[in-house]
Design a protein around this motif. Structure first.
Motif: not given
Ligand code: URA
Length: 301
Positions: A154-163, A167-170, A194-196, A268-270
């Motif tokens: 479980v990560g935090e939230a989508p970033g730009k690429n994920e949005d 897909k999560p963590f791309v 997944a993400n929070v 830790y978060h990547p």
């Protein structure tokens, strides 16, 4: 599964000259040389795909010496977590309420999603308007992986690429996560990620309380449906929100926690590892610990 993992380790040993370490009773390959007295046995110079020999070595050696005092037995490696009365956090939505006869009874709180399966839940998330983040999203990022996976990251939230991809963590952090998973024999397809938050906060800022509250029931139902043996919280935001605490990540890392009855490990978060390579070594211990707990759960140990 264990056979597959053994074969994977053997293959890596033969092809890359890796070291085998014994961590908490199971063999893993690693890179670098952990300090003596940590309980991690070294048998030769190793190579992990994402950890270079320099990453955090000096800091790790300092921590190992300090860490030795923190663990109950000298055989416990610093990465090994315990369930302790003081450090373990348990989060669950059932609470004790008096029944008709005034006796305490466990009541499970409902949030209206209990009838939904993963497909229906994903559909609901894709059109969610429960918080203002829906206005800025390209796509909601529900999560992906094997719905039968016994480990959920479980990560935090989508970033730009994920949005953009849904897909999560791309992005860069995601590529590192893929390497971290591979270093202990997991493919992305066999775990679940997944993400929070399901929608991207503007400029990747930290999630706001109201956004987390709006999204929380989705993650809760998702995890309930996945029914994993282990959750791995990636980073402070994921850990603090899952475990409903303000405790520091460095503290949360030291224990096994429980989210809705599911063992939860914190690392830790990547993205933090990309910013600070000194964290890679403790993160390497964490992922090995996650693999160990996963293997134990699968083998019913
Ligand atoms: N960071 C996260 O926490 N989650 C993602 O999906 C991508 C980056």
């Amino acid at each position: 599964m264990i056979d597959r993992y053994r074969k994977y380790l053997l293959r890596r040993l033969m092809t890359s000259g890796d070291t085998l370490y014994r961590v908490g009773g199971s063999a893993h390959s690693a890179e670098g040389s952990p300090a003596a007295g940590t309980g991690i046995e070294r048998s030769s110079e190793p190579a992990s795909p994402w950890l270079t020999p320099e990453d955090g070595r000096a800091k790790q050696e300092r921590e190992s010496i300090r860490g030795a005092a923190l663990f109950s037995s000298p055989a416990d490696p610093p990465g090994k977590r315990t369930e302790s009365a003081s450090g373990t956090i348990r989060v669950g939505s059932s609470k004790e309420q008096p029944n008709l006869f005034g006796e305490a009874e466990n009541v499970t709180l409902v949030d209206g999603l209990e009838g939904l399966d993963l497909v229906a839940l994903e559909k609901m998330v894709s059109t969610c308007t429960k918080c203002p983040l829906c206005d800025g999203r390209t796509r909601a990022v529900f999560g992906e992986g094997d719905p039968r996976a016994k480990i959920v990251f479980v990560g935090e939230a989508p970033g730009k690429n994920e949005d953009l991809e849904g897909k999560p963590f791309v992005g860069r952090a995601g590529q590192l996560l893929t390497k971290i998973l591979a270093s202990v024999g997991f493919t992305r397809e066999e775990v679940y990620i997944a993400n929070v938050l399901k929608c991207r906060p503007p400029k990747n800022r930290d999630p706001k309380e109201e956004e987390v509250m709006a999204c929380k029931p989705y993650l809760k139902r998702q995890i309930e449906l996945l029914n994993p043996a282990l959750i791995c919280a990636l980073g402070r935001v994921a850990a603090q929100n899952l475990l409903e605490t303000n405790a520091a990540l460095s503290v949360l890392r030291k224990n096994i926690h429980f989210y809705e009855g599911v063992k939860t490990l914190v690392t830790y978060h990547p993205a933090a590892l990309l910013r600070n390579p000194n964290l890679k070594r403790p993160a390497w211990e964490d992922i090995q610990e996650a693999r160990r707990i996963y293997d134990e759960a699968l083998n019913g140990i």
